[in-house]
Design a protein around this motif. Sequence first.
Motif, PDB file in Angstrom:
ATOM      1  N   ALA A   1      47.330 -67.617  56.283  1.00  0.00           N
ATOM      2  CA  ALA A   1      48.217 -68.684  55.835  1.00  0.00           C
ATOM      3  C   ALA A   1      47.629 -70.058  56.154  1.00  0.00           C
ATOM      4  CB  ALA A   1      49.593 -68.534  56.488  1.00  0.00           C
ATOM      5  N   ASP A   2      46.691 -70.107  57.079  1.00  0.00           N
ATOM      6  CA  ASP A   2      46.052 -71.372  57.430  1.00  0.00           C
ATOM      7  C   ASP A   2      45.219 -71.924  56.281  1.00  0.00           C
ATOM      8  OD1 ASP A   2      47.169 -71.152  59.940  1.00  0.00           O
ATOM      9  OD2 ASP A   2      45.386 -70.251  60.835  1.00  0.00           O
ATOM     10  N   GLN A   3      44.904 -71.095  55.297  1.00  0.00           N
ATOM     11  CA  GLN A   3      44.144 -71.560  54.142  1.00  0.00           C
ATOM     12  C   GLN A   3      45.003 -72.337  53.152  1.00  0.00           C
ATOM     13  OE1 GLN A   3      42.550 -67.511  53.122  1.00  0.00           O
ATOM     14  NE2 GLN A   3      40.571 -68.575  53.076  1.00  0.00           N
ATOM     15  N   LEU A   4      46.316 -72.325  53.359  1.00  0.00           N
ATOM     16  CA  LEU A   4      47.247 -72.888  52.393  1.00  0.00           C
ATOM     17  C   LEU A   4      47.745 -74.267  52.786  1.00  0.00           C
ATOM     18  CD1 LEU A   4      49.285 -69.628  51.887  1.00  0.00           C
ATOM     19  CD2 LEU A   4      47.982 -70.790  50.091  1.00  0.00           C
ATOM     20  N   PRO A   5      48.139 -75.084  51.807  1.00  0.00           N
ATOM     21  CA  PRO A   5      48.821 -76.345  52.109  1.00  0.00           C
ATOM     22  C   PRO A   5      50.180 -76.057  52.732  1.00  0.00           C
ATOM     23  CG  PRO A   5      48.019 -76.288  49.838  1.00  0.00           C
ATOM     24  CD  PRO A   5      47.930 -74.893  50.360  1.00  0.00           C
ATOM     25  N   PRO A   6      50.890 -77.070  53.227  1.00  0.00           N
ATOM     26  CA  PRO A   6      52.228 -76.855  53.786  1.00  0.00           C
ATOM     27  C   PRO A   6      53.157 -76.172  52.781  1.00  0.00           C
ATOM     28  CG  PRO A   6      51.437 -79.036  54.348  1.00  0.00           C
ATOM     29  CD  PRO A   6      50.450 -78.468  53.385  1.00  0.00           C
ATOM     30  N   PHE A   7      53.979 -75.296  53.280  1.00  0.00           N
ATOM     31  CA  PHE A   7      54.864 -74.486  52.440  1.00  0.00           C
ATOM     32  C   PHE A   7      55.743 -75.358  51.545  1.00  0.00           C
ATOM     33  CE2 PHE A   7      58.233 -70.825  52.757  1.00  0.00           C
ATOM     34  CZ  PHE A   7      58.081 -70.571  51.417  1.00  0.00           C
ATOM     35  N   LYS A   8      56.264 -76.454  52.071  1.00  0.00           N
ATOM     36  CA  LYS A   8      57.214 -77.276  51.321  1.00  0.00           C
ATOM     37  C   LYS A   8      56.535 -78.221  50.324  1.00  0.00           C
ATOM     38  CE  LYS A   8      60.795 -79.062  53.426  1.00  0.00           C
ATOM     39  NZ  LYS A   8      62.179 -78.549  53.415  1.00  0.00           N
ATOM     40  N   ASP A   9      55.218 -78.227  50.305  1.00  0.00           N
ATOM     41  CA  ASP A   9      54.485 -79.081  49.370  1.00  0.00           C
ATOM     42  C   ASP A   9      54.385 -78.353  48.031  1.00  0.00           C
ATOM     43  OD1 ASP A   9      52.789 -80.679  47.959  1.00  0.00           O
ATOM     44  OD2 ASP A   9      51.151 -80.634  49.411  1.00  0.00           O
ATOM     45  N   TYR A  10      55.031 -78.887  46.991  1.00  0.00           N
ATOM     46  CA  TYR A  10      55.054 -78.239  45.688  1.00  0.00           C
ATOM     47  C   TYR A  10      53.882 -78.643  44.799  1.00  0.00           C
ATOM     48  CZ  TYR A  10      59.481 -75.723  46.018  1.00  0.00           C
ATOM     49  OH  TYR A  10      60.458 -74.815  46.353  1.00  0.00           O
ATOM     50  N   ASN A  11      52.993 -79.483  45.285  1.00  0.00           N
ATOM     51  CA  ASN A  11      51.784 -79.788  44.537  1.00  0.00           C
ATOM     52  C   ASN A  11      50.907 -78.541  44.478  1.00  0.00           C
ATOM     53  OD1 ASN A  11      49.028 -80.716  43.938  1.00  0.00           O
ATOM     54  ND2 ASN A  11      49.910 -82.759  44.127  1.00  0.00           N
ATOM     55  N   MET A  12      50.391 -78.222  43.304  1.00  0.00           N
ATOM     56  CA  MET A  12      49.637 -76.981  43.142  1.00  0.00           C
ATOM     57  C   MET A  12      48.212 -77.066  43.659  1.00  0.00           C
ATOM     58  SD  MET A  12      51.679 -74.710  42.117  1.00  0.00           S
ATOM     59  CE  MET A  12      50.443 -73.456  41.830  1.00  0.00           C
ATOM     60  N   ASP A  13      47.730 -78.246  43.984  1.00  0.00           N
ATOM     61  CA  ASP A  13      46.360 -78.357  44.493  1.00  0.00           C
ATOM     62  C   ASP A  13      46.189 -77.490  45.741  1.00  0.00           C
ATOM     63  OD1 ASP A  13      45.686 -80.128  42.508  1.00  0.00           O
ATOM     64  OD2 ASP A  13      45.954 -81.923  43.731  1.00  0.00           O
ATOM     65  N   GLY A  14      45.127 -76.685  45.751  1.00  0.00           N
ATOM     66  CA  GLY A  14      44.854 -75.806  46.883  1.00  0.00           C
ATOM     67  C   GLY A  14      45.618 -74.503  46.850  1.00  0.00           C
ATOM     68  N   ARG A  15      46.408 -74.269  45.772  1.00  0.00           N
ATOM     69  CA  ARG A  15      47.234 -73.061  45.691  1.00  0.00           C
ATOM     70  C   ARG A  15      46.807 -72.185  44.518  1.00  0.00           C
ATOM     71  NH1 ARG A  15      51.512 -73.527  48.929  1.00  0.00           N
ATOM     72  NH2 ARG A  15      52.298 -75.601  49.446  1.00  0.00           N
ATOM     73  N   THR A  16      46.974 -70.933  44.671  1.00  0.00           N
ATOM     74  CA  THR A  16      46.718 -69.902  43.666  1.00  0.00           C
ATOM     75  C   THR A  16      45.245 -69.932  43.238  1.00  0.00           C
ATOM     76  OG1 THR A  16      47.200 -71.080  41.580  1.00  0.00           O
ATOM     77  CG2 THR A  16      49.084 -70.253  42.847  1.00  0.00           C
ATOM     78  N   TYR A  17      44.853 -68.900  42.537  1.00  0.00           N
ATOM     79  CA  TYR A  17      43.446 -68.804  42.146  1.00  0.00           C
ATOM     80  C   TYR A  17      43.009 -69.972  41.274  1.00  0.00           C
ATOM     81  CZ  TYR A  17      44.498 -67.633  37.290  1.00  0.00           C
ATOM     82  OH  TYR A  17      44.920 -67.699  35.982  1.00  0.00           O
ATOM     83  N   ARG A  18      43.961 -70.629  40.624  1.00  0.00           N
ATOM     84  CA  ARG A  18      43.584 -71.704  39.709  1.00  0.00           C
ATOM     85  C   ARG A  18      43.120 -72.966  40.433  1.00  0.00           C
ATOM     86  NH1 ARG A  18      47.534 -73.286  35.434  1.00  0.00           N
ATOM     87  NH2 ARG A  18      49.057 -73.349  37.119  1.00  0.00           N
ATOM     88  N   TYR A  19      43.620 -73.161  41.663  1.00  0.00           N
ATOM     89  CA  TYR A  19      43.281 -74.390  42.375  1.00  0.00           C
ATOM     90  C   TYR A  19      42.764 -74.156  43.787  1.00  0.00           C
ATOM     91  CZ  TYR A  19      45.890 -76.550  38.564  1.00  0.00           C
ATOM     92  OH  TYR A  19      46.333 -76.942  37.313  1.00  0.00           O
ATOM     93  N   PHE A  20      42.746 -72.907  44.243  1.00  0.00           N
ATOM     94  CA  PHE A  20      42.281 -72.591  45.598  1.00  0.00           C
ATOM     95  C   PHE A  20      40.755 -72.512  45.609  1.00  0.00           C
ATOM     96  CE2 PHE A  20      41.247 -69.111  48.693  1.00  0.00           C
ATOM     97  CZ  PHE A  20      41.510 -69.840  49.845  1.00  0.00           C
ATOM     98  N   LYS A  21      40.112 -73.317  46.479  1.00  0.00           N
ATOM     99  CA  LYS A  21      38.654 -73.401  46.506  1.00  0.00           C
ATOM    100  C   LYS A  21      38.036 -72.604  47.654  1.00  0.00           C
ATOM    101  CE  LYS A  21      38.594 -77.932  44.274  1.00  0.00           C
ATOM    102  NZ  LYS A  21      38.186 -79.371  44.367  1.00  0.00           N
TER     103      LYS A  21
END
Length: 875
Positions: A715-735
Amino acid sequence: MTPIRTLMMASTLLMTLAVPVYAQTPAAYQNQTLTPQARAEDIVSRLTLEEKAAQIQNNAAAVPRLDLPAYEWWNEGLHGVARAGDATVFPQAVGLAATWDTPLMQRVADVIATEFRAKNLGFRTADGSTKRYQGLTVWSPNVNIFRDPRWGRGQETYGEDPYLTSRMGVAFIKGLQGPDPAHPKTAATVKHLAVHSGPEADRHFDDIHPSKRDEIDTYLPAFHAAITEARVEGIMCAYNALNGVPACGYTPYMRDLVKTEWGFKGHIVSDCAAIADFYLPTSHAYVKTPEEAIAVAWKAGTDLNCDFAANKTFDPQTTVNAVKQGLLSEAELDQALVRLFEIRYRLGLLDKPYTGPFAGIKPTDYDTPEHRALALDTAEKSLVLLKNDGLLPFKGDPRRIAVIGPNANSVEALVGNYNGTPSKPVTIYAGLKARYPNAEVTFVEGTGWVAPPLENVPDTAFCQDAACTTPGLKLEDFSGPKPEGTPVATTTVSNAQFRWGWPDRVAREASVRWSGYVRPTETGGYRFRYTGDAGYRVYIDDKLIADVWDIAWPTSDTAVPLEAGKTYKIRIEAAQKGERGDHRLQWSQPSANDTKAMAAAQDADLIVFAAGLTARLEGEEMKVLAPGFAGGDRTSLDLPEPQQKLIERLHATSKPVVLVLMNGSAMSVNWADKNLPAIIEAWYPGGEGGHAVAKLIAGDFSPAGRLPMTFYKSADQLPPFKDYNMDGRTYRYFKGEALYPFGHGLSYTTFSYGKLKLDRAKVKAGQPVRVSVEVTNAGKVDGDEVVQLYVSRTGADAPIRALKGFERVSLKAGETRTVSFNIDAKAMSIVNQAGERVLVAGPLDLWVGGGQPLPDVAGAKGTITVSGTKTLPAF
């Protein structure tokens, strides 16, 4: 003839004439030759204001003078008819998505619709009334995007990708509703409009401000597809606020986008108690009074109020007051009512049953062998083989199999949430016993999900007196939700267990109290748990040691010291709000450890460790007192510590271990991936799940499920849970580097791809391209391949890649088939931060393969060169 006799004859003649005239000319709302719209308008015109107010509630009241039966709009059908007793239970929604099979999805939903029809017939009273979970308005599917694996309700969705979610959602809705809009089989309701995906604990007051890019590119596409392609009959709006306005009053979505731009003609229902959130000071506090809340929601486009009796917004008088105060016009109320009655007429709910296009469905057409066979097929296709070092399929017939873990013999782990009751549930343990009838198959729980293993308290532990001369317990049954006042029945029973509503398993709201004495056989610390659907309390010697009345999990917080042979006063109070059949008291004894599990493992040829979660740990807005969990959500993606420790000890035996994960969200099983030879993701696989897992292990079919979400390493790879910006999330934006990527899944055979063929390699902006590729089953085993098309564009707003097509194909060993996709302008475009969908000049990279373009994934690549630019409609 006397005047009186003449008058009597005339009166008789009038009566004789009147009867057939009335029979041949029913009121418009009763006339089945008229359109549902006309009938709806007529019946609404006959209702008083007070009657109208009672019709916009989920529990719409009967109006006897109009022969209008009561109707409960609240019905759940996420992966089978839910909360209405026995039904065919298919894999949880996220497991359905893992099939990547839209024709199968539609067949599943069609069966679910048949079972809804059957249940509705069986439950209807003489006047046509039905109660909750007995109707034909189905509050499914959930097409919210599973943007963060910590969300407890992500199991209800079709994963993290908007394209996959759209395709699965459209198929499910078409299956539920059928091909004829004039006579829908059921009325599907897509939810929750629209930017809604946790955290659960904050959903009643969170105010989300999504970017225009994320709205159009991520959060709204599945709703657009549901409305414009599947023609869904209903929409449910969400709890959260959007840009400062509660979702059920957010006119940019509810009215402007959905109704005006997308042409939605159906009805909109609030999430339950979402309208109360408008004014409650602990929620949005958007308005000051419940009357204002009703007015704002209905002016925005809400038609139906799902709520609870404790809230003033659920009192019909509040709606009456809103009209009389001038906050809402009666004409606006009428518009909503016409929409509600129109769909009731089209469903046939206000006409005689056993007529119309579904007259062939019988009240017994649920939980049939044919339906369970489809559930088995679906479960098999949902299983994802995450890792396999050659252990699977298991060679030969093992003599001894040790089935260990908290999910090994758990029905809860089969069904997930929003579920029905499988009449013949097949656990992992049961499935392996059936598949290997000549083997010695041993089950040992070994560990609980988050605490030491539990077992049922035996009858011999209970007494009615301190001397323990009389066995049993006193049972008091209460009709209300709390054990208060005078019980409706008192009796003596052998154990603290109950089968609510047995044999019908009908949902009810009630409570019970057991009292007496308990005598343990071991000295040390004990933990207690009652396996009911709602809250419970346990008292030892009048001391409250487990207060779980409003908490879904786990056992008592600390161990209670008890001495062997000594008697202790015990009292158990439990509430019931659902329909699950078997509830009983369990305890974890001082000797509870993994000794038996290790002994079974040492003696086995194969160890199957069934681990993971249940819907009592991850789910909808609940209190969970366990490390790694909060409010129904997760704070960690790791296996709970007790499970992790046991699996490491099992691996140390040097016996082959198959890890079977049963869960609704991503798991960071990093240790298992490095050390174990085989890992199966089984989700919550439904009533036939145990058979499916056993058949996969045995090699009866080649697995082909694919992940509908990214399995992160932490879970440390993810942005804060309450942040709804998709950057850094899901295969489409996770680097970063994923443990298992979106689209991943192994097979027992191998597939090869020919060169990617394009009907044109250079296009002007807006021109479509057709691509095709030959796919060959190059192995020796028949199997399915999920062919996936990904598109990549350069640019600051572009995702790394995006799924734009997929097809699940069955290929015999050695067989080759051509798979083709159309890539239209929308698939080539990107959405910028301003919310504009643009097609820009430059290269467009394509990949068609069995997963994302990674080194170990077979596939073919190509490039399209786009010239010129073009602005496209957002949807």
